[in-house]
Structures are given as structure tokens and as C-alpha cells.
Design a protein around this motif. Structure first.
Motif, PDB file in Angstrom:
ATOM      1  N   ARG A   1      -5.123   3.419   5.989  1.00 51.32           N
ATOM      2  CA  ARG A   1      -5.540   2.296   6.819  1.00 51.32           C
ATOM      3  C   ARG A   1      -6.206   2.790   8.098  1.00 51.32           C
ATOM      4  NH1 ARG A   1      -0.908  -2.436   6.173  1.00 51.32           N
ATOM      5  NH2 ARG A   1      -1.531  -3.030   4.057  1.00 51.32           N
ATOM      6  N   ARG A   2      -7.407   3.348   7.907  1.00 51.98           N
ATOM      7  CA  ARG A   2      -8.175   3.870   9.032  1.00 51.98           C
ATOM      8  C   ARG A   2      -9.629   4.008   8.616  1.00 51.98           C
ATOM      9  NH1 ARG A   2      -5.285   9.125  10.485  1.00 51.98           N
ATOM     10  NH2 ARG A   2      -3.469   7.938   9.787  1.00 51.98           N
ATOM     11  N   LEU A   3     -10.495   4.264   9.560  1.00 53.69           N
ATOM     12  CA  LEU A   3     -11.900   4.544   9.273  1.00 53.69           C
ATOM     13  C   LEU A   3     -11.995   6.021   8.937  1.00 53.69           C
ATOM     14  CD1 LEU A   3     -13.515   2.641  12.284  1.00 53.69           C
ATOM     15  CD2 LEU A   3     -12.924   1.745  10.029  1.00 53.69           C
ATOM     16  N   THR A   4     -12.408   6.339   7.722  1.00 50.68           N
ATOM     17  CA  THR A   4     -12.385   7.737   7.294  1.00 50.68           C
ATOM     18  C   THR A   4     -13.303   7.949   6.113  1.00 50.68           C
ATOM     19  OG1 THR A   4     -10.887   9.551   6.677  1.00 50.68           O
ATOM     20  CG2 THR A   4     -10.431   7.389   5.719  1.00 50.68           C
TER      21      THR A   4
ATOM     22  N   THR B   1      -6.610  -0.938  10.213  1.00 53.34           N
ATOM     23  CA  THR B   1      -6.724   0.292  11.011  1.00 53.34           C
ATOM     24  C   THR B   1      -5.364   0.752  11.542  1.00 53.34           C
ATOM     25  OG1 THR B   1      -7.239  -0.953  13.038  1.00 53.34           O
ATOM     26  CG2 THR B   1      -9.102  -0.201  11.699  1.00 53.34           C
TER      27      THR B   1
ATOM     28  N   PHE C   1      -8.950  -6.411  10.820  1.00 52.74           N
ATOM     29  CA  PHE C   1      -9.202  -5.038  11.258  1.00 52.74           C
ATOM     30  C   PHE C   1      -7.986  -4.438  11.965  1.00 52.74           C
ATOM     31  CE2 PHE C   1     -13.519  -5.542  10.025  1.00 52.74           C
ATOM     32  CZ  PHE C   1     -13.987  -4.245   9.858  1.00 52.74           C
TER      33      PHE C   1
ATOM     34  N   HIS D   1      -4.473   4.464  12.429  1.00 55.18           N
ATOM     35  CA  HIS D   1      -4.846   5.122  13.676  1.00 55.18           C
ATOM     36  C   HIS D   1      -3.710   5.084  14.704  1.00 55.18           C
ATOM     37  CE1 HIS D   1      -9.014   5.844  12.629  1.00 55.18           C
ATOM     38  NE2 HIS D   1      -9.175   4.587  12.286  1.00 55.18           N
TER      39      HIS D   1
ATOM     40  N   GLU E   1     -15.994   5.134   7.108  1.00 52.79           N
ATOM     41  CA  GLU E   1     -16.325   5.182   8.531  1.00 52.79           C
ATOM     42  C   GLU E   1     -17.822   5.090   8.795  1.00 52.79           C
ATOM     43  OE1 GLU E   1     -16.409  10.068   9.098  1.00 52.79           O
ATOM     44  OE2 GLU E   1     -14.731   8.904   9.861  1.00 52.79           O
TER      45      GLU E   1
ATOM     46  N   LEU F   1     -18.267   0.816   7.336  1.00 53.14           N
ATOM     47  CA  LEU F   1     -17.187  -0.156   7.540  1.00 53.14           C
ATOM     48  C   LEU F   1     -16.967  -1.028   6.310  1.00 53.14           C
ATOM     49  CD1 LEU F   1     -17.682  -1.327  11.246  1.00 53.14           C
ATOM     50  CD2 LEU F   1     -16.503   0.689  10.368  1.00 53.14           C
TER      51      LEU F   1
ATOM     52  N   SER G   1      -9.041   1.819   1.689  1.00 52.10           N
ATOM     53  CA  SER G   1      -9.435   2.370   2.978  1.00 52.10           C
ATOM     54  C   SER G   1     -10.809   1.843   3.371  1.00 52.10           C
ATOM     55  CB  SER G   1      -9.438   3.902   2.920  1.00 52.10           C
ATOM     56  OG  SER G   1      -9.520   4.451   4.219  1.00 52.10           O
TER      57      SER G   1
END
Length: 203
Positions: free
Chosen positions: A129-132, A60, A56, A63, A94, A97, A91
């Protein structure tokens, strides 16, 4: 590299790390126990102590500004459209996960400067590379690229398969396509972009 098992693990990439390893470890351990797994079992200890927090941290990086690639530009009087197709995208949704993955295509119209071609995939990888959500990611890539390289206009198209849809819910591996346009993009540039995507898809 994290190798300690006493809860004091540190990141493998100190300069990029802003995650809380202690919370990541505890959260992973609690999740394992919530689904009925014994986190004290030998084969699961490394899962919550190192592997999942480490994964993770990497997934991520988008961010964290410090992980962003340097988008160095070069002066250019050429205003020909620059198109890059077939860029891999991975990716995290969000909402669940779970990963979504696919391909991005990007075009930009230079405004006195161009960026190294290898920087486009690097920038897209960092953004992804993020929660989106896919819709947000597509827009963020387009807006970010235009800002970074000062382009007259940018087009980004992203086609992806969402595991939150394929592994749960309707349980079908469909594809979703999103497009974002920033700045001034002529119909001629859009047609050129679409021809390049079609050629990439058929190859």
C-alpha cells in the motif's frame, strides 16, 4: 467519518492519517477540472471532497510505520521452510498512479523463531500500500520480512498485471514476475518453493 463539505474534512482513520486532506481535495478537484469535468456538479462533489482522498489515504498506508502490523514471533527450534502462496497484492505504480495487482508467494527459513501465518499476508498488504515499482516492492518485502522475523533466508516472488500497461501504452494485460532472495537460501529450499508455487498455480 468525513461528511462535511466545507473543505474541513478529516480522516476516517485518525491514527493512520498523515496525508494532507486539504491538498488531496484541492489536487483531486484540479485534476477533475483539468480533464474538462465540472467539480461543482453534485455527483462529483463527493468525489474530490471525500472519496478520492479517503481512497488514497488507505492505498498509501504502507508509507506510514504506524499502520504496519505487529510481527510478533514465537520461539521455535524447527528450521523447516515456511511457505505461503497465493497472497493477493494490490499496489500503485509510482509513475502513473495506476494500480497493479497480482499474487505474492513467500518462503522463509526460521532462525529460532516463527511468525503467525496470518501476519505474512498482513505484512505484504502493508508493504504494497504505497507508490512503488514492482521490482522495489518485491525487494522491500523480502528485506523487511527477514528483518522483522530474523529469518535465515527469505524468498519472495510476485506476479502482477499493471493497469498502466493494460489501459495505456501497449494496452495489453500481460504479467510481470519478479523475485527477491535475502539471506542464506539453499537450492533445496528454492526447489521446494518453486514446487509450492507450481502447485498453487495449477490448483
Amino acid at each position: 467519518m468525513p461528511g462535511d463539505t466545507n473543505g474541513e474534512l478529516q480522516s476516517t482513520s485518525e491514527s493512520f492519517s498523515e496525508i494532507d486532506w486539504e491538498k488531496a481535495q484541492e489536487g483531486t478537484r484540479l485534476l477533475l477540472e483539468a480533464v474538462g469535468a465540472d467539480s461543482d456538479q453534485e455527483h462529483l462533489q463527493d468525489t474530490w471532497q471525500r472519496r478520492v482522498p479517503q481512497a488514497f489515504e488507505t492505498l498509501t498506508e504502507g508509507h506510514r510505520e504506524v499502520a504496519k502490523p505487529t510481527m510478533r514471533t514465537f520461539p521455535s527450534e524447527d528450521t523447516s521452510t515456511v511457505i505461503k502462496t497465493g497472497i493477493p497484492v494490490y499496489s500503485l505504480c509510482e509513475h502513473h498512479l495506476l494500480p497493479y495487482y497480482g499474487t505474492a508467494h513467500v518462503a522463509y527459513v526460521p532462525n529460532g523463531a516463527v511468525v503467525g501465518l496470518s501476519k505474512l499476508p498482513r505484512y505484504i498488504r502493508w508493504q504494497s500500500r504505497r507508490l512503488t515499482m514492482q521490482e522495489s516492492l518485491t525487494r522491500d518485502i523480502a528485506e523487511g520480512l527477514r528483518t522483522e522475523i530474523g529469518a535465515t533466508g527469505v524468498i519472495v516472488e510476485l506476479t502482477a498485471t499493471h493497469l498502466c500497461e493494460a489501459m495505456r501504452g501497449v494496452e495489453r494485460a500481460t504479467e510481470t514476475t519478479t523475485r527477491a532472495v535475502e539471506g542464506q537460501v539453499t537450492d533445496a529450499v528454492k526447489r521446494q518453493f518453486e514446487r509450492a508455487i507450481d502447485k498453487n498455480t495449477r490448483s
